[in-house]
Design an enzyme around this catalytic site. Sequence first.
Site, PDB file in Angstrom:
ATOM      1  N   ARG A  94      -1.907 -53.951   9.206  1.00 29.44           N
ATOM      2  CA  ARG A  94      -0.731 -53.613   8.413  1.00 29.44           C
ATOM      3  C   ARG A  94      -0.024 -54.899   7.981  1.00 29.44           C
ATOM      4  NH1 ARG A  94       2.836 -51.947  11.263  1.00 29.44           N
ATOM      5  NH2 ARG A  94       1.817 -51.792  13.281  1.00 29.44           N
ATOM      6  N   TYR A 234      -6.957 -51.264   4.208  1.00 28.15           N
ATOM      7  CA  TYR A 234      -6.849 -51.104   5.667  1.00 28.15           C
ATOM      8  C   TYR A 234      -6.083 -49.825   6.044  1.00 28.15           C
ATOM      9  CZ  TYR A 234      -5.182 -51.478  10.392  1.00 28.15           C
ATOM     10  OH  TYR A 234      -4.881 -51.165  11.690  1.00 28.15           O
ATOM     11  N   LYS A 243       1.016 -43.664   8.874  1.00 31.48           N
ATOM     12  CA  LYS A 243       2.294 -44.352   9.104  1.00 31.48           C
ATOM     13  C   LYS A 243       3.262 -44.152   7.930  1.00 31.48           C
ATOM     14  CE  LYS A 243       0.631 -46.461  12.905  1.00 31.48           C
ATOM     15  NZ  LYS A 243       0.884 -46.081  14.275  1.00 31.48           N
ATOM     16  N   HIS A 263       6.941 -42.489  16.768  1.00 35.48           N
ATOM     17  CA  HIS A 263       5.675 -43.192  17.009  1.00 35.48           C
ATOM     18  C   HIS A 263       5.233 -42.955  18.458  1.00 35.48           C
ATOM     19  CE1 HIS A 263       3.486 -47.361  16.621  1.00 35.48           C
ATOM     20  NE2 HIS A 263       2.695 -46.369  16.322  1.00 35.48           N
ATOM     21  N   SER A 285       2.456 -50.639  18.198  1.00 35.19           N
ATOM     22  CA  SER A 285       1.027 -50.657  17.862  1.00 35.19           C
ATOM     23  C   SER A 285       0.267 -51.605  18.784  1.00 35.19           C
ATOM     24  CB  SER A 285       0.835 -51.084  16.408  1.00 35.19           C
ATOM     25  OG  SER A 285       1.329 -50.083  15.559  1.00 35.19           O
ATOM     26  N   CYS A 287      -0.248 -51.272  21.968  1.00 35.46           N
ATOM     27  CA  CYS A 287       0.372 -51.407  23.290  1.00 35.46           C
ATOM     28  C   CYS A 287       0.039 -50.227  24.211  1.00 35.46           C
ATOM     29  CB  CYS A 287       1.882 -51.566  23.159  1.00 35.46           C
ATOM     30  SG  CYS A 287       2.337 -53.129  22.388  1.00 35.46           S
ATOM     31  N   ASP A 310      -0.627 -40.764  18.621  1.00 35.99           N
ATOM     32  CA  ASP A 310       0.079 -41.774  17.825  1.00 35.99           C
ATOM     33  C   ASP A 310       1.421 -41.313  17.272  1.00 35.99           C
ATOM     34  OD1 ASP A 310      -0.101 -44.486  16.762  1.00 35.99           O
ATOM     35  OD2 ASP A 310      -0.262 -43.573  14.784  1.00 35.99           O
ATOM     36  N   ARG A 402     -11.213 -51.039  14.587  1.00 37.91           N
ATOM     37  CA  ARG A 402     -10.772 -49.655  14.822  1.00 37.91           C
ATOM     38  C   ARG A 402     -11.931 -48.673  14.840  1.00 37.91           C
ATOM     39  NH1 ARG A 402      -5.002 -48.771  15.493  1.00 37.91           N
ATOM     40  NH2 ARG A 402      -4.134 -50.840  15.145  1.00 37.91           N
TER      41      ARG A 402
HETATM   42  P1  GDP Z   1      -2.117 -48.127  20.578  1.00 39.32           P
HETATM   43  O1  GDP Z   1      -2.348 -48.921  19.336  1.00 39.32           O
HETATM   44  O2  GDP Z   1      -0.676 -48.097  20.969  1.00 39.32           O
HETATM   45  O3  GDP Z   1      -2.721 -46.779  20.515  1.00 39.32           O
HETATM   46  O4  GDP Z   1      -2.835 -48.921  21.771  1.00 39.32           O
HETATM   47  P2  GDP Z   1      -4.252 -48.693  22.505  1.00 39.32           P
HETATM   48  O5  GDP Z   1      -4.200 -47.572  23.485  1.00 39.32           O
HETATM   49  O6  GDP Z   1      -5.319 -48.624  21.485  1.00 39.32           O
HETATM   50  O7  GDP Z   1      -4.361 -50.023  23.345  1.00 39.32           O
HETATM   51  C1  GDP Z   1      -4.200 -51.300  22.775  1.00 39.32           C
HETATM   52  C2  GDP Z   1      -4.704 -52.352  23.708  1.00 39.32           C
HETATM   53  O8  GDP Z   1      -3.940 -52.325  24.923  1.00 39.32           O
HETATM   54  C3  GDP Z   1      -6.154 -52.158  24.107  1.00 39.32           C
HETATM   55  O9  GDP Z   1      -6.777 -53.423  24.096  1.00 39.32           O
HETATM   56  C4  GDP Z   1      -6.071 -51.633  25.509  1.00 39.32           C
HETATM   57  O10 GDP Z   1      -7.180 -51.994  26.284  1.00 39.32           O
HETATM   58  C5  GDP Z   1      -4.785 -52.234  26.059  1.00 39.32           C
HETATM   59  N1  GDP Z   1      -4.169 -51.353  27.073  1.00 39.32           N
HETATM   60  C6  GDP Z   1      -3.889 -50.031  26.935  1.00 39.32           C
HETATM   61  N2  GDP Z   1      -3.375 -49.514  28.077  1.00 39.32           N
HETATM   62  C7  GDP Z   1      -3.287 -50.540  28.955  1.00 39.32           C
HETATM   63  C8  GDP Z   1      -2.832 -50.650  30.320  1.00 39.32           C
HETATM   64  O11 GDP Z   1      -2.387 -49.693  30.955  1.00 39.32           O
HETATM   65  N3  GDP Z   1      -2.897 -51.901  30.877  1.00 39.32           N
HETATM   66  C9  GDP Z   1      -3.387 -52.978  30.208  1.00 39.32           C
HETATM   67  N4  GDP Z   1      -3.433 -54.155  30.833  1.00 39.32           N
HETATM   68  N5  GDP Z   1      -3.844 -52.908  28.929  1.00 39.32           N
HETATM   69  C10 GDP Z   1      -3.793 -51.715  28.314  1.00 39.32           C
HETATM   70  P1  PGA Z   2      -1.564 -48.184  15.934  1.00 40.00           P
HETATM   71  O1  PGA Z   2      -1.390 -48.185  14.359  1.00 40.00           O
HETATM   72  O2  PGA Z   2      -1.949 -49.574  16.312  1.00 40.00           O
HETATM   73  O3  PGA Z   2      -0.208 -47.801  16.415  1.00 40.00           O
HETATM   74  O4  PGA Z   2      -2.638 -47.202  16.303  1.00 40.00           O
HETATM   75  C1  PGA Z   2      -2.390 -48.094  13.432  1.00 40.00           C
HETATM   76  C2  PGA Z   2      -2.058 -48.937  12.227  1.00 40.00           C
HETATM   77  O5  PGA Z   2      -2.282 -50.155  12.268  1.00 40.00           O
HETATM   78  O6  PGA Z   2      -1.552 -48.375  11.265  1.00 40.00           O
HETATM   79 MN    MN Z   3      -3.596 -45.887  18.803  1.00 35.77          MN
END
Ligand code: GDP
Ligand code: PGA
Ligand code: MN
Length: 620
Positions: A94, A234, A243, A263, A285, A287, A310, A402
Amino acid sequence: MADNTTASTESTGLNQAVREALDNAPTTHPQLLEWVREMAEMTQPDAIHWADGSEEEWNTLTTELVDAGTFVRLNEEKFPNSFAAFSDPDDVARVEERTFICTKTPKGAGPTNNWEDPAVMKETLVKKFTGSMRGRTMYVIPFVMGSLDAEDPKYGVEITDSAYVVCSMRIMATIGTPVLDKMTRDNAFFVEALHSLGSPLEPGEEDVPWPCNTTKYIVQFPEDRAIWSFGSGYGGNALLGKKCYALRIASAIAHDEGWLAEHMLILKVTDPEGDSRYIAAAFPSACGKTNFAMLEPTIDGWKAEMVGDDISWIRFKEGQARVVNPEAGLFGVAPGTGWTTNPNAMRGVARGNTIFTNVALTDDGGVWWEGMTDEVPDHLTDWKGNDWTPDSGRPAAHPNSRFCTPIKQVDILADEYDDPEGVPLSAIIFGGRRKTTVPLVSESFGWEHGVFQGATLSSETTAAAKGAVGVVRRDPMAMLPFIGYNANDYLDHWLDTGARVGEEAMPKIYYVNWFRRTADGGFAWPGFGENSRVVKWIVERLKGTAGGQETPVGIVPTKEDLDLSGLDISDDELEAALRVDQEEWLAELPGIDEWFNKLGDVPEVILEQRAGLEERLKNS
Ligand code: GDP
Ligand code: PGA
Ligand code: MN
């Protein structure tokens, strides 16, 4: 006849194929027909295709994308009906600096968004979009966010010149004929979502695998409920239902209609007594939303299911908060998603029907990314198409690579995930990436304190957006890049909603941090499935059966309050995860003040909460 054709082509800028597609449109919806015609006149595509969302259409488009070099078809046995796409190296995330909220007044967009006058922006964009689809097909994608059977279905139509977008939207939302038919029958309002790669093809010009433009505009017109996105292919910039609509435009609609567009993932947890509860969690994002949504509990007798990963639309009816996941697919961060950290995501993806973007390719036609398996392959083709070996000294997959997968393929999906009425919401969790200060979990003292926790949420930046990674920034409710109006009004809206619905009926608010570090730099808390221990504490707090210690920042579990059975964690790590340190928190206050100064017009209640925190810290 020939003269006639020429004349009309000249006067409208439309060729015969386009005029026929308009005359034979599969709809009589007046607003839609007029808008598509206008957009075609402006963008001048070679052809128009009305997306019906069928499997046949998917097969045709994916084959075309393979022929164009945009897609690589993956090994059918490993990843059936799946494809890998590789973007332009400059179009991988983004683009927040290029994202605009165009409201009549700058105040409407507020202190956190880029603003431009709508008329001025339209003029700029019309120049950009004029002729931008030349040599390409314009796809018209009718879609609905949330259930088509909802009381008030939230329709949209995306116009795009990207077949990659059509295929991805088919995974992420309900699209095509059933949507168009109902929308037409009810002559329903829809959000106009215009997208162009901004890369017209002149006659004879050869296409590139990932067309895009170096100039990008991701523009929301919340007052008109319209989106214009230019120059990027993207996901977050181009799949406009996600989003742009379900957060930026929907948050503005929600403000007007008295609900919340957030979110947040949605998780269903069932305790050993068989009681189920639904929890929503907002993390910025990259996290941990998708991972937390697919939590695999490590404690006996607890079951977790997924409702959404999400986005949450939270409505209040008869004194109850109910939440809907408006999406039909996952657009998940690949790196770090693996067989040990998130087996549920891996199983879902392995069923196929998935589009991967910017991952690495294995020599046998599969995909790989950092953290997918413990074992690292000896040889890969990296996301830029170069040979890669473990000693190459660079990641094989882009950090923001992704997977895009239908949600139905997740085998821990709760049956009620698409209930048009939503599911009842018991708790809201805020969280971010902080190496220091923020404890593993705390419970707010009440709605207003919880809103303060959300308003001051902070997190280190990630690769999900262009720019520096690892910088701590304030990210209210993990919505900083997604609030479609003034952030102060947004905070007011949260407070008003609590006051209107009544504290008793509102979900309880918690604040988590899976990312705190120990003195030697490692994660204090093991995370992933072990987060179920935190969920257990939260559910037991809701039931009134778990203890906790009152600290200046909220109620925090002691070692004894958490179920740590079978967990491999040292005392030092546990202490580092749970500690509320007076010094660290006092050092946090200037950052909060700086943030409030930036916001300018922070609701009084939030300022009182800020004062309360300082007082509690000084007295602790
Ligand atoms: P989203 O974009 O908020 O959905 O985040 P994701 O679930 O795809 O996770 C993003 C990154 O954070 C990935 O590299 C995960 O491995 C990492 N991650 C997610 N949950 C945890 C956790 O509980 N502990 C740690 N250390 N890393 C995490
Ligand atoms: P996300 O967002 O990282 O919260 O899954 C997707 C995006 O980049 O739009
Ligand atoms: Mn996600």
